[in-house]
Design a protein around this motif. Sequence first.
Motif, PDB file in Angstrom:
ATOM      1  N   THR A 179      15.549  14.223  58.914  1.00 32.70           N
ATOM      2  CA  THR A 179      14.847  14.797  60.067  1.00 32.70           C
ATOM      3  C   THR A 179      13.706  13.921  60.551  1.00 32.70           C
ATOM      4  N   ASP A 180      13.350  12.892  59.791  1.00 32.28           N
ATOM      5  CA  ASP A 180      12.226  12.029  60.155  1.00 32.28           C
ATOM      6  C   ASP A 180      12.581  10.591  59.769  1.00 32.28           C
ATOM      7  N   ASN A 181      13.028   9.817  60.734  1.00 34.02           N
ATOM      8  CA  ASN A 181      13.473   8.457  60.454  1.00 34.02           C
ATOM      9  C   ASN A 181      12.378   7.542  59.925  1.00 34.02           C
ATOM     10  N   SER A 182      11.109   7.930  60.095  1.00 28.24           N
ATOM     11  CA  SER A 182      10.021   7.073  59.639  1.00 28.24           C
ATOM     12  C   SER A 182       9.823   7.166  58.124  1.00 28.24           C
ATOM     13  N   ILE A 183      10.423   8.171  57.487  1.00 27.95           N
ATOM     14  CA  ILE A 183      10.250   8.337  56.047  1.00 27.95           C
ATOM     15  C   ILE A 183      11.464   7.755  55.340  1.00 27.95           C
ATOM     16  N   GLU A 184      11.294   6.552  54.818  1.00 31.56           N
ATOM     17  CA  GLU A 184      12.327   5.897  54.017  1.00 31.56           C
ATOM     18  C   GLU A 184      11.623   5.023  53.007  1.00 31.56           C
ATOM     19  N   GLN A 185      12.090   5.048  51.769  1.00 25.51           N
ATOM     20  CA  GLN A 185      11.466   4.226  50.745  1.00 25.51           C
ATOM     21  C   GLN A 185      12.489   3.858  49.684  1.00 25.51           C
ATOM     22  N   THR A 186      12.216   2.744  49.019  1.00 23.22           N
ATOM     23  CA  THR A 186      13.021   2.314  47.886  1.00 23.22           C
ATOM     24  C   THR A 186      12.330   2.797  46.621  1.00 23.22           C
ATOM     25  N   LEU A 187      13.098   3.407  45.747  1.00 21.93           N
ATOM     26  CA  LEU A 187      12.598   3.855  44.446  1.00 21.93           C
ATOM     27  C   LEU A 187      13.170   2.923  43.389  1.00 21.93           C
ATOM     28  N   SER A 188      12.284   2.252  42.651  1.00 18.13           N
ATOM     29  CA  SER A 188      12.708   1.319  41.605  1.00 18.13           C
ATOM     30  C   SER A 188      12.235   1.826  40.254  1.00 18.13           C
ATOM     31  N   ARG A 189      12.860   1.282  39.220  1.00 22.23           N
ATOM     32  CA  ARG A 189      12.564   1.711  37.852  1.00 22.23           C
ATOM     33  C   ARG A 189      12.696   3.231  37.726  1.00 22.23           C
ATOM     34  N   VAL A 190      13.841   3.725  38.142  1.00 21.65           N
ATOM     35  CA  VAL A 190      14.162   5.139  37.990  1.00 21.65           C
ATOM     36  C   VAL A 190      15.399   5.241  37.108  1.00 21.65           C
ATOM     37  N   LYS A 191      15.757   6.439  36.727  1.00 22.72           N
ATOM     38  CA  LYS A 191      16.956   6.677  35.925  1.00 22.72           C
ATOM     39  C   LYS A 191      17.799   7.706  36.654  1.00 22.72           C
ATOM     40  N   ILE A 192      19.076   7.418  36.819  1.00 19.58           N
ATOM     41  CA  ILE A 192      19.996   8.364  37.434  1.00 19.58           C
ATOM     42  C   ILE A 192      21.114   8.629  36.437  1.00 19.58           C
ATOM     43  N   ASP A 193      21.249   9.890  36.062  1.00 23.00           N
ATOM     44  CA  ASP A 193      22.267  10.304  35.096  1.00 23.00           C
ATOM     45  C   ASP A 193      23.178  11.339  35.724  1.00 23.00           C
ATOM     46  N   ARG A 194      24.415  11.312  35.297  1.00 23.28           N
ATOM     47  CA  ARG A 194      25.369  12.333  35.734  1.00 23.28           C
ATOM     48  C   ARG A 194      25.183  13.552  34.828  1.00 23.28           C
ATOM     49  N   SER A 195      25.171  14.726  35.428  1.00 19.55           N
ATOM     50  CA  SER A 195      25.118  15.962  34.653  1.00 19.55           C
ATOM     51  C   SER A 195      26.205  16.870  35.193  1.00 19.55           C
ATOM     52  N   SER A 196      26.715  17.720  34.348  1.00 15.96           N
ATOM     53  CA  SER A 196      27.739  18.640  34.805  1.00 15.96           C
ATOM     54  C   SER A 196      27.486  20.012  34.217  1.00 15.96           C
ATOM     55  N   SER A 197      27.919  21.014  34.915  1.00 18.96           N
ATOM     56  CA  SER A 197      27.761  22.382  34.464  1.00 18.96           C
ATOM     57  C   SER A 197      28.969  22.747  33.607  1.00 18.96           C
ATOM     58  N   LEU A 198      28.708  23.453  32.532  1.00 17.12           N
ATOM     59  CA  LEU A 198      29.788  23.868  31.653  1.00 17.12           C
ATOM     60  C   LEU A 198      29.889  25.391  31.644  1.00 17.12           C
ATOM     61  N   ALA A 199      31.097  25.889  31.549  1.00 14.48           N
ATOM     62  CA  ALA A 199      31.315  27.330  31.481  1.00 14.48           C
ATOM     63  C   ALA A 199      32.545  27.591  30.628  1.00 14.48           C
ATOM     64  N   GLU A 200      32.592  28.761  29.994  1.00 13.28           N
ATOM     65  CA  GLU A 200      33.748  29.129  29.190  1.00 13.28           C
ATOM     66  C   GLU A 200      34.625  30.091  29.962  1.00 13.28           C
ATOM     67  N   ASP A 201      35.945  29.909  29.824  1.00 11.86           N
ATOM     68  CA  ASP A 201      36.837  30.893  30.420  1.00 11.86           C
ATOM     69  C   ASP A 201      37.121  31.985  29.383  1.00 11.86           C
ATOM     70  N   LYS A 202      37.996  32.944  29.705  1.00 11.98           N
ATOM     71  CA  LYS A 202      38.221  34.087  28.815  1.00 11.98           C
ATOM     72  C   LYS A 202      38.911  33.695  27.504  1.00 11.98           C
ATOM     73  N   PHE A 203      39.468  32.494  27.439  1.00  7.99           N
ATOM     74  CA  PHE A 203      40.123  32.021  26.222  1.00  7.99           C
ATOM     75  C   PHE A 203      39.191  31.147  25.385  1.00  7.99           C
ATOM     76  N   GLY A 204      37.944  30.979  25.822  1.00  4.87           N
ATOM     77  CA  GLY A 204      36.983  30.169  25.092  1.00  4.87           C
ATOM     78  C   GLY A 204      37.060  28.688  25.381  1.00  4.87           C
ATOM     79  N   LEU A 205      37.879  28.311  26.360  1.00  3.18           N
ATOM     80  CA  LEU A 205      37.970  26.901  26.739  1.00  3.18           C
ATOM     81  C   LEU A 205      36.786  26.530  27.608  1.00  3.18           C
ATOM     82  N   VAL A 206      36.270  25.340  27.408  1.00  6.10           N
ATOM     83  CA  VAL A 206      35.124  24.876  28.188  1.00  6.10           C
ATOM     84  C   VAL A 206      35.619  24.222  29.464  1.00  6.10           C
ATOM     85  N   LEU A 207      35.092  24.674  30.576  1.00  7.77           N
ATOM     86  CA  LEU A 207      35.450  24.131  31.873  1.00  7.77           C
ATOM     87  C   LEU A 207      34.282  23.343  32.420  1.00  7.77           C
TER      88      LEU A 207
END
Length: 106
Positions: free
Chosen positions: A19-47
Motif C-alpha cells: 500500500t506504500d511503495n516508499s516502504i521497502e527494505q532489505t533485511l540481512s542476517r535473518v533466519k527463515i525456517d519452514r514450519s508446518s501445522s500438525l494434526a491427528e486424524d481419527k485413526f491417530g495418523l499425523v497430517l
Amino acid sequence: MRPIKRRNLVHTCTHYRPTDNSIEQTLSRVKIDRSSSLAEDKFGLVLTAASNMVLIIDRINSIYDHMDIREQDRIIFKGEEYSVASVIEQTANITDEVHHWEVLLV
C-alpha cells in the motif's frame, strides 16, 4: 538473554508494503525456517497441514533500516513472495526488552 548468534542468521530477504511503495527494505542476517501445522486424524495418523515460513529478526545482530513490519506486508525470499500473517515480539525475561521478532509468513 544473549542475541541470536550471527552464524545462525544466514538469510537475506526484502520487505515491502504493497500500500506504500516508499516502504521497502532489505533485511540481512535473518533466519527463515519452514514450519508446518500438525494434526491427528481419527485413526491417530499425523497430517501435515499447509506449510508456512517463520522469519526471525534479531534485535541486535540482524540488519534492517527500521522494524515496522505489519500484517499484510510482503516478504520476498529466494524469488518467492510471502504475505505477513502475524508479527510476534519475543522479549527477554528480565529486562522486558525485545529480544527478537518472529514473523509468520504464508
